[in-house]
Design a protein around this motif. Structure first.
Motif, PDB file in Angstrom:
ATOM      1  N   TRP A   1       7.545  23.963  92.708  1.00  0.00           N
ATOM      2  CA  TRP A   1       6.497  25.004  92.624  1.00  0.00           C
ATOM      3  C   TRP A   1       7.131  26.387  92.785  1.00  0.00           C
TER       4      TRP A   1
ATOM      5  N   ALA B   1       1.598  18.626  87.370  1.00  0.00           N
ATOM      6  CA  ALA B   1       0.163  18.278  87.460  1.00  0.00           C
ATOM      7  C   ALA B   1      -0.562  19.202  88.419  1.00  0.00           C
ATOM      8  N   THR B   2       0.146  19.730  89.412  1.00  0.00           N
ATOM      9  CA  THR B   2      -0.507  20.467  90.483  1.00  0.00           C
ATOM     10  C   THR B   2      -0.227  21.969  90.439  1.00  0.00           C
ATOM     11  N   TYR B   3       0.742  22.398  89.647  1.00  0.00           N
ATOM     12  CA  TYR B   3       1.018  23.831  89.538  1.00  0.00           C
ATOM     13  C   TYR B   3      -0.046  24.461  88.655  1.00  0.00           C
ATOM     14  N   LEU B   4      -0.725  25.480  89.159  1.00  0.00           N
ATOM     15  CA  LEU B   4      -1.820  26.129  88.420  1.00  0.00           C
ATOM     16  C   LEU B   4      -2.869  25.103  87.962  1.00  0.00           C
ATOM     17  N   ARG B   5      -3.127  24.109  88.806  1.00  0.00           N
ATOM     18  CA  ARG B   5      -4.055  23.007  88.494  1.00  0.00           C
ATOM     19  C   ARG B   5      -3.672  22.264  87.208  1.00  0.00           C
ATOM     20  N   GLY B   6      -2.369  22.270  86.909  1.00  0.00           N
ATOM     21  CA  GLY B   6      -1.904  21.459  85.783  1.00  0.00           C
ATOM     22  C   GLY B   6      -1.404  22.272  84.610  1.00  0.00           C
TER      23      GLY B   6
ATOM     24  N   GLY C   1      -0.023  11.507  94.487  1.00  0.00           N
ATOM     25  CA  GLY C   1       0.248  11.728  93.070  1.00  0.00           C
ATOM     26  C   GLY C   1      -0.988  12.132  92.307  1.00  0.00           C
ATOM     27  N   ALA C   2      -0.843  12.158  90.998  1.00  0.00           N
ATOM     28  CA  ALA C   2      -1.963  12.540  90.139  1.00  0.00           C
ATOM     29  C   ALA C   2      -1.764  11.887  88.781  1.00  0.00           C
TER      30      ALA C   2
ATOM     31  N   PHE D   1      -7.927  19.051  97.552  1.00  0.00           N
ATOM     32  CA  PHE D   1      -6.599  18.852  96.968  1.00  0.00           C
ATOM     33  C   PHE D   1      -5.935  17.607  97.556  1.00  0.00           C
TER      34      PHE D   1
ATOM     35  N   ALA E   1      -7.549  14.742  95.898  1.00  0.00           N
ATOM     36  CA  ALA E   1      -7.164  14.652  94.481  1.00  0.00           C
ATOM     37  C   ALA E   1      -5.813  13.989  94.307  1.00  0.00           C
TER      38      ALA E   1
ATOM     39  N   LYS F   1     -12.499  22.561  91.199  1.00  0.00           N
ATOM     40  CA  LYS F   1     -11.248  23.276  91.455  1.00  0.00           C
ATOM     41  C   LYS F   1     -10.856  23.071  92.909  1.00  0.00           C
ATOM     42  N   THR F   2      -9.674  22.466  93.108  1.00  0.00           N
ATOM     43  CA  THR F   2      -9.151  22.321  94.459  1.00  0.00           C
ATOM     44  C   THR F   2      -7.801  23.003  94.490  1.00  0.00           C
TER      45      THR F   2
ATOM     46  N   GLY G   1      -2.735  23.197  92.791  1.00  0.00           N
ATOM     47  CA  GLY G   1      -4.039  22.551  92.914  1.00  0.00           C
ATOM     48  C   GLY G   1      -4.271  21.536  91.827  1.00  0.00           C
ATOM     49  N   ALA G   2      -5.494  21.069  91.760  1.00  0.00           N
ATOM     50  CA  ALA G   2      -5.853  20.071  90.762  1.00  0.00           C
ATOM     51  C   ALA G   2      -7.342  20.186  90.488  1.00  0.00           C
ATOM     52  N   PHE G   3      -7.746  19.766  89.309  1.00  0.00           N
ATOM     53  CA  PHE G   3      -9.168  19.594  89.054  1.00  0.00           C
ATOM     54  C   PHE G   3      -9.560  18.219  89.583  1.00  0.00           C
TER      55      PHE G   3
END
Lengths: 546, 546
Positions: free
Chosen positions: A272, A303-308, A342-343, B300, B303, B329-330, B342-344
């Motif tokens: 990140w 997946a998690t940077y800037l919500r993906g 994870g995601a 988050f 998620a 939005k998390t 973050g993640a959706f």
């Protein structure tokens, strides 16, 4: 146990790969010989469906006809044709009656180039005169082949014809190759759809990465490359060069230490930081270069940077090519548990350049082949038989290995497309994995994942046979194949099967009330809930069963 | 700038909320008086559409008729009816001609209870005899109302009638309330669909959380509760009690320190540890209890734990109820940047219990109202006008505040449903936020988010007027409303507008090439790309414009 504890998951249709070449025609037209030689010229595997039936029944075609009749033979042939239709990029010779079952043949012909070999009747009579193994000709009057006219329509409908009357087998093979080359692309790479993402498989495909990325994400403005330190100077450098050639700015290059230890939150946070520092924004792409460990952690960071942000994977191990880099599962280890954080994040693109496999230690190839064998067991009987026949060559022949990667990717892609979030059908891919995860944990991960999967596959087949679902011969066949591939098939010394049982069932039970196992079943797999501890234990140590 | 730099985003249809009560009927039947009294009895806001038109035009209905003619009036009425159709749970009195436009009236009537007030002609003549402001009656012969027969069909089609001939306004109001109560649920809570999730809004709804969760996730076996330390003994305790009453085991309770400082990776890792330690598995649910900071970080963690477990939000601040806890939005802050990781992850359920707002410091209510005002500006002109009329009462009257929450949730839910992943339409919700984020950063987050949004809304309206899109009066109306709500409307002392401009545009430009602003536009918003620096600067310090 009752049948209500089992759920069948049928193998889904597979996405297209490269076209196969299907060689058919009347008996005596030389399909098998010409097909075998054409396969060699094309560098593709060869499958003779009559030989498949003979191997499966342990009898000659003539014996099957005599002992079980034509209907039974046609049923076996229909199954073999359907199995062949699930392969891509192979050369397939069918029996002379295969095109008569137009439905099953049409499926085989769908993505294939079909050549119907023909031969004038006098020459055919000459070729067949010493052949006593042709059951359908025994009642013909001398000098006539009545079947020839009867089958003319079916053959005409099957595909373009190639007259072999004046050709020897080598000439027929050359003619087949020319026809195949003229109707299919000469490109060695193949583009396979996996849900919303694309997998490009083939030797040298890394060079195309930049252009493939522009095609997959037209709005992409820049990339950050994350690579395993082990491939920094090889695949990593090739990826950067490929991006540069496509005019895609490389904002950052993050090198991650090799090994499972890198799959942790500190590595993720470091990535990140790198993305932030280089100004990677929502129009950027993370390109992950490495094995499954690297693509897991880089994928999770993406997946998690800037919500993906968009992710492209360049797997550099066989295991990552056929499994880890496909399907959107990303993650890290945490609190002593693997992949617990994870995601789901589908890569927009995966480029599986099979030349990257060349310099790999053989151990890493063997590991990946365990997942290939698993894929074959759940979704492609003929792929499994081909591996049984060619186990050693797969390890030695890069072209055959690349073809095997293509098949395994198509299988994984089919499950991912049908069940992107792993809710039901995709559980099929866990064949052997309930055992494998327990073995890995019990050996503190000294047993590599692929090795544990090999042991788990055999155990799953034994469990499946015990509950009366899996062919009783499957465990032995798996054992033989995996041993020839150099993989372990028994629980490592010092690991107590009873402790494995405890880990697999007690833990599951405590948490969600059910222990779930996947076992091989005809046409796919069965999910088995809560098998008896005895059955599980005997699957782990067969010697105790006697 | 050219028009090609602008994109219009029209406000989407809103999901149903509680039914409105629509009161219509011929002039003189007492709609306004009876409607106003019924609203008071029901504890709902009252909207008189004739008064809306008079306020919007600054003239009486009679003057509009005289100066612009009936067609112009009908057009204004159609707009007012359409705006009223976007409210839920209100009491709405229409003009006597509104049911004639059957299309627009049908939309208003769709989720409403419609009462058509009637009155016998002699009594009607008596009521109207001193009324000189009824333009449509001026040509009637003495003792006759010709329009009454002409409109009979439209009124009959509009809804059930209520004869007011013998009723005084208080009696008519009581009759209206009885009818409304008999056809709509007496429940004070409302269930609003937001994409794949459900939002339950209303006083006391936390008590139903357990059962709502069982309904939303039938397969859920257990919960882990994550709460802000500030609400541990209040909302947190209520949530645990509600889960217990529904027989949902609470495996763990994690208490997170209050404040934005908690939104970091260390907190997230701590939550993962808690989930692991308590054995939370894929059938578990994370219940997040707190303001936007808490729901962001707990969301988050949910998620990313096991690649996503179910999440339920119990927002305890107004800002979280109307904005942060909805829409998936998390995220956490990282490397000095807010929400950069973050993640959706859509909550399966959000329970917005408006009684939790009662004990909140007034500053937190004001902050949330800034987002409510934003929602009204982009998607509900009448909500905006109601806030203008009742600004002080919203701060003082819990029932009115709960109604306002319902409207704001419906608006947020509409955008989230139409654009779950924030790709286009949902950008509308960023009205004022480009300015707000720069102001928050420039004051090192001493300016709270809601306060920054208030300042940003005024600036956006000024920018919109400068580019010729936003009504030139909007900035002043926003300023007046926000000041009455106790919110700031000017850039804080010591913050240099030029530095804000630099932060908003230079940074955006470097990263993706475009600076994007959202401005109010009729029927929704416009996205404006790269406005001139001068225009942006003047929006931030209007005194410099003169």
């Amino acid at each position: 146990m009752t049948t209500s504890d089992r759920t069948h998951l049928a193998a889904p249709p597979l996405p297209p790969g490269r076209s196969s070449l299907v060689v058919t025609g009347f008996m005596g037209t030389g399909k098998t010989e010409a097909g075998r030689r054409a396969a060699r010229l094309l560098g593709r595997p060869f499958v003779d469906l009559d030989a498949v039936i003979e191997r499966r029944t342990g009898r000659s075609i003539a014996e099957v006809f005599q002992q079980e009749g034509e209907d039974a033979f046609r049923s076996l042939e229909r199954t073999a044709v359907a199995d062949a239709a699930r392969l891509s990029g192979a050369v397939i010779a069918t029996g002379g009656g295969a095109p008569l079952d137009r439905t099953s043949f049409a499926r085989l012909a769908e993505d294939a180039v079909v050549a119907v070999l023909t031969c004038e009747e006098p020459e055919l009579l000459r070729r067949l005169r010493h052949d006593r193994d042709r059951p359908l000709l025994t009642h013909d009057p001398p000098g006539r082949i009545t079947l020839l006219a009867e089958r003319a329509d079916a053959f005409a409908a099957a595909g373009g014809s190639l007259d072999t009357t004046a050709l020897d087998p080598e000439q027929a093979a050359t003619a087949l190759v020319e026809r195949f080359r003229s109707t299919t692309s000469a490109a060695t790479e193949v583009r396979i759809a996996a849900g919303s993402s694309t997998v490009v498989v083939g030797p040298g495909t890394v060079a195309e990465l930049g252009f493939e990325l522009r095609r997959a994400v037209p709005e992409a403005t820049a990339a950050a490359v994350v690579m395993d330190e082990a491939v920094e100077d090889t695949a990593g450098a090739s990826v950067e060069e490929a991006l540069r050639r496509a005019g895609m700015p490389v904002l950052a290059r993050a090198v991650v230490p090799a090994g499972e230890g890198a799959k942790r939150v500190e590595t993720t946070a470091g990535l990140w930081n790198t993305f932030l520092a280089c100004g990677l924004d929502p129009t950027g792409v993370v390109v992950a270069v490495g094995g499954g460990t690297l693509t897991d952690v880089a994928g999770f960071a993406a997946a998690t940077y800037l919500r993906g942000v968009a992710l492209a994977n360049v797997p550099t191990t066989l295991l990552a090519m056929v499994d880890a880099s496909l399907g959107g599962k990303t993650g890290i280890d945490h609190g002593g548990r693997k992949n617990v954080v994870g995601a789901f994040h589908d890569p927009v693109l995966t480029v599986a350049d099979t030349t990257l496999l060349g310099p790999l230690p053989i151990r890493l190839i063997r590991e990946g082949l365990a997942e290939v064998v698993k894929a074959a067991v759940i979704a492609s009987p003929l792929l499994f038989e081909l591996l049984e026949g060619d186990a050693r060559r797969v390890l030695a022949d890069p072209a055959l290995l690349a073809w095997v990667v293509e098949q395994a990717v198509r299988i994984k892609a089919a499950y991912v497309s049908a069940d992107p979030r792993d809710r039901h059908l995709r559980h099929s891919l866990n064949l052997g994995h309930t055992f494998a995860h327990a073995i890995e944990a019990a050996t503190a991960y000294a047993t590599a994942h692929g090795e544990a999967v090999a042991i788990g596959l055999v155990a799953a087949a034994r469990l499946g046979a015990a509950v009366g679902v899996t062919d009783p011969g499957m465990a032995a066949r798996l054992e033989a194949l995996l041993v020839r591939l150099g993989l372990p098939v028994t629980v490592p010394d010092g690991v107590d099967p009873a402790a494995l049982l405890e880990a697999m069932t007690a833990d599951k039970k405590r948490r969600s009330g059910r222990a779930m196992f996947v076992i091989p079943a005809p046409g796919g797999v069965d999910l088995v809930e809560d098998p008896s501890p005895d059955e599980v234990l005997r699957a782990l140590r067969p010697e105790a069963a006697t």
